[in-house]
Design a protein around this motif. Sequence first.
Motif, PDB file in Angstrom:
ATOM      1  N   ASP A 179       0.823  -1.213   0.000  1.00 48.29           N
ATOM      2  CA  ASP A 179       0.000   0.000   0.000  1.00 48.29           C
ATOM      3  C   ASP A 179       0.857   1.263   0.000  1.00 48.29           C
ATOM      4  O   ASP A 179       0.479   2.283  -0.594  1.00 48.29           O
ATOM      5  CB  ASP A 179      -0.918   0.019   1.222  1.00 48.29           C
ATOM      6  N   ILE A 184       1.987   1.931  -3.599  1.00 53.41           N
ATOM      7  CA  ILE A 184       0.850   2.352  -4.422  1.00 53.41           C
ATOM      8  C   ILE A 184       0.372   3.736  -3.995  1.00 53.41           C
ATOM      9  O   ILE A 184       0.106   4.616  -4.826  1.00 53.41           O
ATOM     10  CB  ILE A 184      -0.305   1.330  -4.318  1.00 53.41           C
ATOM     11  N   GLY A 185       0.297   3.973  -2.680  1.00 54.88           N
ATOM     12  CA  GLY A 185      -0.116   5.278  -2.179  1.00 54.88           C
ATOM     13  C   GLY A 185       0.859   6.375  -2.556  1.00 54.88           C
ATOM     14  O   GLY A 185       0.457   7.509  -2.850  1.00 54.88           O
ATOM     15  N   GLN A 203       0.060   7.460  -5.979  1.00 60.86           N
ATOM     16  CA  GLN A 203      -1.164   8.252  -6.039  1.00 60.86           C
ATOM     17  C   GLN A 203      -0.937   9.700  -5.615  1.00 60.86           C
ATOM     18  O   GLN A 203      -1.497  10.626  -6.206  1.00 60.86           O
ATOM     19  CB  GLN A 203      -2.229   7.635  -5.139  1.00 60.86           C
ATOM     20  N   THR A 204      -0.131   9.875  -4.571  1.00 60.87           N
ATOM     21  CA  THR A 204       0.057  11.217  -4.035  1.00 60.87           C
ATOM     22  C   THR A 204       1.077  12.036  -4.808  1.00 60.87           C
ATOM     23  O   THR A 204       1.116  13.260  -4.697  1.00 60.87           O
ATOM     24  CB  THR A 204       0.494  11.145  -2.556  1.00 60.87           C
ATOM     25  N   ARG A 229       1.899  12.055  -8.607  1.00 58.13           N
ATOM     26  CA  ARG A 229       1.597  11.500  -9.931  1.00 58.13           C
ATOM     27  C   ARG A 229       2.774  11.619 -10.904  1.00 58.13           C
ATOM     28  O   ARG A 229       2.813  10.903 -11.894  1.00 58.13           O
ATOM     29  CB  ARG A 229       0.372  12.202 -10.520  1.00 58.13           C
ATOM     30  N   VAL A 274      -7.617   0.627  -6.847  1.00 57.28           N
ATOM     31  CA  VAL A 274      -6.517   1.586  -6.922  1.00 57.28           C
ATOM     32  C   VAL A 274      -5.344   1.022  -7.723  1.00 57.28           C
ATOM     33  O   VAL A 274      -4.676   1.752  -8.461  1.00 57.28           O
ATOM     34  CB  VAL A 274      -6.066   2.010  -5.500  1.00 57.28           C
ATOM     35  N   GLU A 334      -6.205   1.230 -11.316  1.00 57.35           N
ATOM     36  CA  GLU A 334      -6.087   2.623 -11.750  1.00 57.35           C
ATOM     37  C   GLU A 334      -4.633   2.982 -12.057  1.00 57.35           C
ATOM     38  O   GLU A 334      -4.333   3.580 -13.097  1.00 57.35           O
ATOM     39  CB  GLU A 334      -6.632   3.559 -10.666  1.00 57.35           C
ATOM     40  N   ILE A 335      -3.716   2.600 -11.164  1.00 59.88           N
ATOM     41  CA  ILE A 335      -2.293   2.872 -11.379  1.00 59.88           C
ATOM     42  C   ILE A 335      -1.803   2.150 -12.630  1.00 59.88           C
ATOM     43  O   ILE A 335      -1.071   2.707 -13.462  1.00 59.88           O
ATOM     44  CB  ILE A 335      -1.464   2.419 -10.161  1.00 59.88           C
ATOM     45  N   GLN A 389      -3.048   3.952 -15.711  1.00 59.37           N
ATOM     46  CA  GLN A 389      -2.359   5.227 -15.921  1.00 59.37           C
ATOM     47  C   GLN A 389      -0.972   5.014 -16.515  1.00 59.37           C
ATOM     48  O   GLN A 389      -0.564   5.729 -17.440  1.00 59.37           O
ATOM     49  CB  GLN A 389      -2.260   5.989 -14.602  1.00 59.37           C
TER      50      GLN A 389
END
Length: 287
Positions: A188, A191-192, A195-196, A198, A247, A250-251, A254
Amino acid sequence: MSDYLDNPAGRLLALFEAARTVDQGKVASAEWAGIFRVEHLSPQFFRAIANMASMASETRARIAEVEPEDHVLHLEHFGQVDNVIANFARSLNVNMGGFLEPLDNRSGEYALKLCSAILHRKRSEGQLQRDERASLLDQVMALTDEVEKVSDLDRELRGWLLLRLHDIRRALQYPDQFGLVDISNAHDLIIGGLQTKRSRIAQLAKSKIAKNFVGVMVALDLAVNLGANSLQIAQSDGHDSPKSSTVVIEIQNQIEQHVVQLGESESVRQLPAGQVGDPDGAGAGSK
């Protein structure tokens, strides 16, 4: 080794059992560094101590939840576990025998065994199979090697990836210290972090490691979901197969979109000048 590594009490028990097997006359801190598989007095050493304290706290909390009427009885001698962990404050000045002295194998250690069995039955975290752990570990180590060698990552992203991959590797490598929840937490974090920030995604997409990175993250995500929900999957006769987290998907999308866009841009740059926006192939000076 402890029978159950799918809960914090079982992992604590495994660590104390390992501590019983080392030279009891040697300095405790050095012996614990060997048990933790970290450098003596390194930041990882102190993180491992904090992890043990967290496991003790989690054990108390979970036993109170699953045994609301009898938890006081089950935890009657658990204070011995807390006292041993408190001995890390003087572990440089005491041998391992003295360090473990507060933990009686007929009371404090028995309390750990009892709590471990209760949590295995009533609050199991789930587990990865040994061969699955080994396979994921190989993939993470191969990705780590790629991150170290490629020249298309800047220093910040490379350092961040290596730090996060190191945590995932340790969580996979040492089941006596880290459970499925720790693997999930380490996953996590990476992955987090994408996300934070980009911009990391865009840079990863340009790197040679992009495809392998996505593959490893998806594999970890599926494995964690499978391990955590193995009982439900078994009861459903395999119909509720694990799926990637939203999530993670999503990554993945992207990064793949960035790769496609980069590929299209590269194709445009490689076309003869007259072919850009000119379906008939006529040059800019055509009549």
